[in-house]
Design a protein around this motif. Structure first.
Motif, short mmCIF file in Angstrom:
data_model
loop_
_atom_site.label_atom_id
_atom_site.label_comp_id
_atom_site.label_asym_id
_atom_site.label_seq_id
_atom_site.Cartn_x
_atom_site.Cartn_y
_atom_site.Cartn_z
N LYS A 69 0.83 -1.21 0.00
CA LYS A 69 0.00 0.00 0.00
C LYS A 69 0.86 1.26 0.00
O LYS A 69 0.57 2.23 -0.69
CB LYS A 69 -0.94 -0.02 1.22
N GLN A 72 2.13 1.94 -3.38
CA GLN A 72 1.07 2.51 -4.21
C GLN A 72 0.83 3.98 -3.86
O GLN A 72 0.50 4.77 -4.73
CB GLN A 72 -0.20 1.69 -4.08
N ASP A 73 1.00 4.35 -2.61
CA ASP A 73 0.87 5.76 -2.23
C ASP A 73 2.02 6.58 -2.81
O ASP A 73 1.84 7.72 -3.19
CB ASP A 73 0.85 5.91 -0.71
N PRO A 79 -0.25 2.07 -9.62
CA PRO A 79 -0.40 1.12 -8.51
C PRO A 79 0.05 -0.29 -8.87
O PRO A 79 0.57 -1.01 -8.02
CB PRO A 79 -1.89 1.17 -8.17
N ALA A 82 3.82 -0.33 -8.68
CA ALA A 82 4.24 -0.28 -7.28
C ALA A 82 4.08 -1.64 -6.60
O ALA A 82 4.98 -2.09 -5.89
CB ALA A 82 3.44 0.78 -6.54
N ALA A 83 2.97 -2.30 -6.83
CA ALA A 83 2.74 -3.61 -6.23
C ALA A 83 3.73 -4.63 -6.80
O ALA A 83 4.27 -5.46 -6.06
CB ALA A 83 1.31 -4.07 -6.48
#
Length: 149
Positions: A69, A72-73, A79, A82-83
């Motif tokens: 998370k 993702q921020d 996202p 990022a994941a």
């Protein structure tokens, strides 16, 4: 027991992050992993080892989903990237380290591997000290930032 502790750690990490923030949760979970791993290493018998395995599973999983998370921020318009980076990097580093841990086990025994594993969270804890806490953005703000970038 490691698996059950992992489930508890994942749920606990989310609750802690909601209250204290993602960065503090990552720092706390990583810090808790060190004594949990030491307890697993020095557990005198099977009963204590099972309890230590549960504590270790919980501690190492507190920051796990929170890191996804947080990634993702940090990359609100990407996202999936990022994941992929947070999960992919963790799995890849673990895969690269496995032969080295196997060589340590072959040379010095399983106890030596557990001793080395007690040190693994230290670089993560050091790096987590430099993570900036960010305010989550709404999906609308993330889309707007993506257009202007």
């Amino acid at each position: 027991m490691l698996f059950f502790g992992g489930v508890a750690g994942t749920l606990t990490g989310g609750r802690i992050a909601d209250r204290t923030g993602a960065v503090r949760t990552v720092q706390a979970g990583t810090a808790l992993a060190i004594p949990a791993l030491v307890a697993l290493r020095v557990a005198p018998g099977p009963g204590t080892a099972l309890l230590a395995a549960m504590a270790t599973g919980m501690a190492i999983n507190i920051p796990f989903s929170v890191l996804v998370k947080l990634g993702q921020d940090y990359l609100p318009t990407r996202p999936g990237t990022a994941a992929g980076v947070t999960l992919g990097l963790a799995v890849s580093i673990g895969g690269l380290a496995a032969p080295g841990l196997g060589a340590i086990a072959d040379t010095w025994g399983i106890a030596a591997v557990f001793s080395v594993l007690c040190l693994v969270p230290l670089p993560g804890l050091l790096l987590a000290a430099f993570l900036p806490e960010i305010r989550p953005t709404s999906p609308r703000d993330a889309r707007h930032q993506g257009r202007s970038a």
